[in-house]
Design an enzyme around this catalytic site. Structure first.
Site, PDB file in Angstrom:
ATOM      1  N   LYS A 281      12.446  17.390  72.988  1.00  0.00           N
ATOM      2  CA  LYS A 281      12.235  18.306  71.873  1.00  0.00           C
ATOM      3  C   LYS A 281      10.780  18.786  71.890  1.00  0.00           C
ATOM      4  O   LYS A 281       9.855  17.989  71.996  1.00  0.00           O
ATOM      5  CB  LYS A 281      12.543  17.602  70.547  1.00  0.00           C
ATOM      6  CG  LYS A 281      12.698  18.547  69.366  1.00  0.00           C
ATOM      7  CD  LYS A 281      13.279  17.832  68.156  1.00  0.00           C
ATOM      8  CE  LYS A 281      13.525  18.813  67.017  1.00  0.00           C
ATOM      9  NZ  LYS A 281      14.127  18.153  65.841  1.00  0.00           N
ATOM     10  N   GLU A 365      25.103  12.308  54.126  1.00  0.00           N
ATOM     11  CA  GLU A 365      24.899  12.420  52.685  1.00  0.00           C
ATOM     12  C   GLU A 365      25.941  11.632  51.889  1.00  0.00           C
ATOM     13  O   GLU A 365      25.617  11.046  50.846  1.00  0.00           O
ATOM     14  CB  GLU A 365      24.930  13.889  52.265  1.00  0.00           C
ATOM     15  CG  GLU A 365      23.764  14.711  52.774  1.00  0.00           C
ATOM     16  CD  GLU A 365      23.956  15.243  54.184  1.00  0.00           C
ATOM     17  OE1 GLU A 365      23.035  15.896  54.700  1.00  0.00           O
ATOM     18  OE2 GLU A 365      25.037  14.994  54.770  1.00  0.00           O
ATOM     19  N   ARG A 393      27.811  18.161  50.219  1.00  0.00           N
ATOM     20  CA  ARG A 393      28.657  17.387  51.121  1.00  0.00           C
ATOM     21  C   ARG A 393      29.037  16.042  50.515  1.00  0.00           C
ATOM     22  O   ARG A 393      29.938  15.368  51.012  1.00  0.00           O
ATOM     23  CB  ARG A 393      27.934  17.197  52.455  1.00  0.00           C
ATOM     24  CG  ARG A 393      27.526  18.505  53.099  1.00  0.00           C
ATOM     25  CD  ARG A 393      26.733  18.308  54.365  1.00  0.00           C
ATOM     26  NE  ARG A 393      27.547  17.753  55.424  1.00  0.00           N
ATOM     27  CZ  ARG A 393      27.377  18.021  56.720  1.00  0.00           C
ATOM     28  NH1 ARG A 393      26.418  18.836  57.094  1.00  0.00           N
ATOM     29  NH2 ARG A 393      28.137  17.473  57.620  1.00  0.00           N
TER      30      ARG A 393
END
Length: 618
Positions: A281, A365, A393
């Site tokens: 990344k 979540e 969610r």
């Protein structure tokens, strides 16, 4: 002249050899760094997938083959290749390119994404539609290892394991989501990356086992068990193999030739295939390599230094985090839970100072909320900090696991209201509607930092049961002129007036006060009320306002449907009171990307529009 100038469609990629594609990869990285430094956006994730994206476009035909990008914040390279590079100056700006895949932008975008862990589910649905309609194209889900902390990804992996047609999952493993990954899958993938036993190729081990000599039936059974054991110990990706996937990898995610070979092989397989790609990344930009979490979603910055054009004034998330630390220092029962967003939600300091009381559950979540319920049952005071659009969610868990038991769980609802440049999937414009009708749940909205601190203290120490405190993205004001102590269930009159009363929720109080300033030159004196409590409503004050004012305006940056204004109107209707009430909020539509100021102006919710509307009343 470089190669990038000649890339206007994926067909141009197919004309280049691997050496030329590697040179193109360097050009794309430079292009991304320069463009995102001007617009802001998701940089580190895109720098990591340059070679992977080039290989995908080399092997597949993305206007017919279907590629679903999980979350989509790593799709910038895909956009550059598919004819959108000349529009990159408009990235995330009003009327410009979206920061995520959009089917309305290009025929090469097959599915809109913005939230994590959805790609395998969506791609499997597309593959099943392909087979039922007797079509012939490849379907590929590109998912990051961070998204593999989300439960939906495993539901889809499990379902797809029994699939009998070609279905490809590309696992982009960069050891990061937004923050450092957590959990068992992260450790497993790390093992594949680093353990020398696991770096042996699966083909070599299987070929060796297959070449073992033939023995009696009894010996064959023993050898068969031995082969299974050896394969389990030494073969990379045995988890996925056991699940039912053909596994390729780990593959060097910055070697186009290796990636291409793996994709060509995967394309020929009948059944589910998982191609495990290792990437870095932030690759190619030292500042992003060193701080990939900071450059995950970055504001405009200086390329030479990596420094953003920021402000020393804290934002709402930082005030939330600092207040949490203050409260936790005096009460050891307080714990904090984050869904892979410790820095984004302002809890990074808390995670360092109270390590044993901070829990990052990954991009999960639902689990965050239910685990908080478990903590609350046993006497802890859990504070769950989640962005408004992500809290959607966990709707069932808020109702079923927290509210029905009336548990003392506190929700820090960050990024509430108009968020801005990330667009439809990230606007936090539904939380007042989906939270305020849940029994037992108290919902509050601070107008400034003073009220936020007061509300958090009240949520922890003043009332039991589930409580949500919703606050906006970005910077606010320390105090909007008055420090009125918080009282349970009560609103605050922050400016007195006589002709019109504006009942404002949260950040819109400042908008109402600005409108009052604009109207100072006229003969229209408005009263401004900070609602503070969305649920329960301050019924006594609302009745008093209805008695004193002929004109009442409610103001919120939430959907009008089922929001704060709707609750006020419903209450007055139940009391049989009829007044001129204007409910100002967001329309029944998804809000596009653009700056918060631009969007509020377009939607008629800025101070100028409010002042003009009030003038028109008279």
């Amino acid at each position: 002249m470089g190669y990038l100038e000649g890339i206007n469609s994926p067909d141009d990629i197919k004309k280049l050899n691997n050496e030329e594609l590697s040179a193109l990869a360097d050009e794309i990285r430079n292009f991304l760094i320069y463009k995102v430094s001007k617009t802001g956006g998701h940089l580190a994730s895109n720098l990591g997938v340059v070679e992977l994206t080039l290989a995908i476009h080399k092997i597949f035909q993305t206007d017919s083959d279907q590629v679903v990008w999980d979350v989509g914040h790593q799709s910038y390279v895909h956009k550059i290749i598919t004819g959108r590079k000349d529009e990159f100056d408009t990235l995330r700006k009003l009327g410009g390119l979206a920061g995520f895949p959009k089917t309305c932008e290009s025929r090469h975008d097959c599915f809109n994404t913005g939230h994590s862990s959805t790609s395998i589910s969506a791609a499997l649905g597309i593959a099943r539609a392909r087979d039922l309609m007797k079509k012939n194209y490849s379907v590929i889900a590109v998912i990051g290892d961070g998204a593999m902390t989300g439960g939906l990804a495993y539901e889809a992996l499990n379902d797809a394991a029994r699939y009998t047609s070609n279905f490809i999952v590309i696992l982009n493993d960069n050891e990061m989501s937004i923050a450092q990954n957590v959990g068992g899958m992260s450790r497993y993938l790390s093992k594949l990356r680093t353990d020398p036993f696991y770096t042996k190729t699966k083909e070599d081990i299987e070929n060796f086992l297959d070449r073992m000599p033939k023995f009696s039936k009894k010996a064959k059974r023993v050898i068969s068990k031995l082969k299974g054991t050896v394969k389990y110990i030494f073969t990379p990706g045995v988890f996925f193999e056991q699940l039912g996937y053909k596994y390729y990898g780990p593959v060097d995610g910055h070697n186009i030739e290796e990636i291409s070979k793996a994709l060509i092989a995967a394309k020929k397989i009948k059944g589910p295939v998982l191609v495990h790609i290792n990437t870095q990344k932030g690759k190619g930009y030292s500042f992003a390599e060193e701080s990939p979490d900071r450059f995950h979603g970055i504001a405009p910055f200086e390329v030479e230094t990596g420094e953003t054009h920021g402000s020393s004034v804290p934002d709402y998330s930082e005030v939330f985090g600092d207040t949490m630390c203050t409260l936790a220092a005096s009460d050891e029962r307080i714990v904090a839970i984050s869904a892979a967003m410790a820095k984004g939600t302002g809890l990074f300091r808390f995670s360092n100072e109270f390590q044993g009381r901070f829990f990052d559950v990954g991009i999960a979540e639902q689990h965050a909320v239910t685990s908080a319920a478990g903590m609350a049952v046993k006497g802890l005071i859990p504070v769950v900090a989640i962005y408004s659009s992500f809290l959607q969610r966990a709707y069932d868990q808020i109702i079923h696991d927290v509210a029905t038991q009336n548990l003392h769980v506190i929700f820090g609802v960050d990024r509430a209201g108009i968020v801005g440049e990330d667009g439809e999937t990230h606007q936090g414009v539904f939380d007042l509607s989906f939270l305020s009708h849940i029994p037992n749940l108290t919902v509050m909205a601070p107008a400034d930092y003073y009220e936020l601190r007061q509300m958090l203290d009240y949520a922890v120490n003043g009332q039991k049961g589930p409580i949500a405190v919703r606050y906006p993205r970005g910077r606010g004001k320390e105090c909007l002129g008055q420090r009125i102590p918080l009282e349970a269930g009560k609103s605050a009159i922050v400016k007195k007036g006589e002709k019109v009363c504006v009942l404002a929720a949260g950040s819109m109080v400042d908008t109402a006060l600005q409108a009052a300033e604009i109207l100072m030159g006229s003969d229209i004196d408005i009263q401004v009320v900070s609602a503070r409590f969305i649920k329960p409503l301050d019924e006594d004050l609302i009745l008093k306002i209805a008695d004193e004012f002929n004109y009442i305006i409610t103001l919120e940056d939430n959907s009008r449907s089922g929001g704060f204004g709707s609750k006020v109107l419903e209450f007055l209707n139940q009391k049989g009171i009829n007044r001129n009430i204007s409910i100002l909020g967001l329309p029944d539509e998804f809000i596009t990307h653009g700056s918060r100021a631009e969007l509020l102006k377009i939607l008629g919710l800025d101070a100028e529009a409010l002042a003009e509307r009030i003038k028109n009343l008279f």
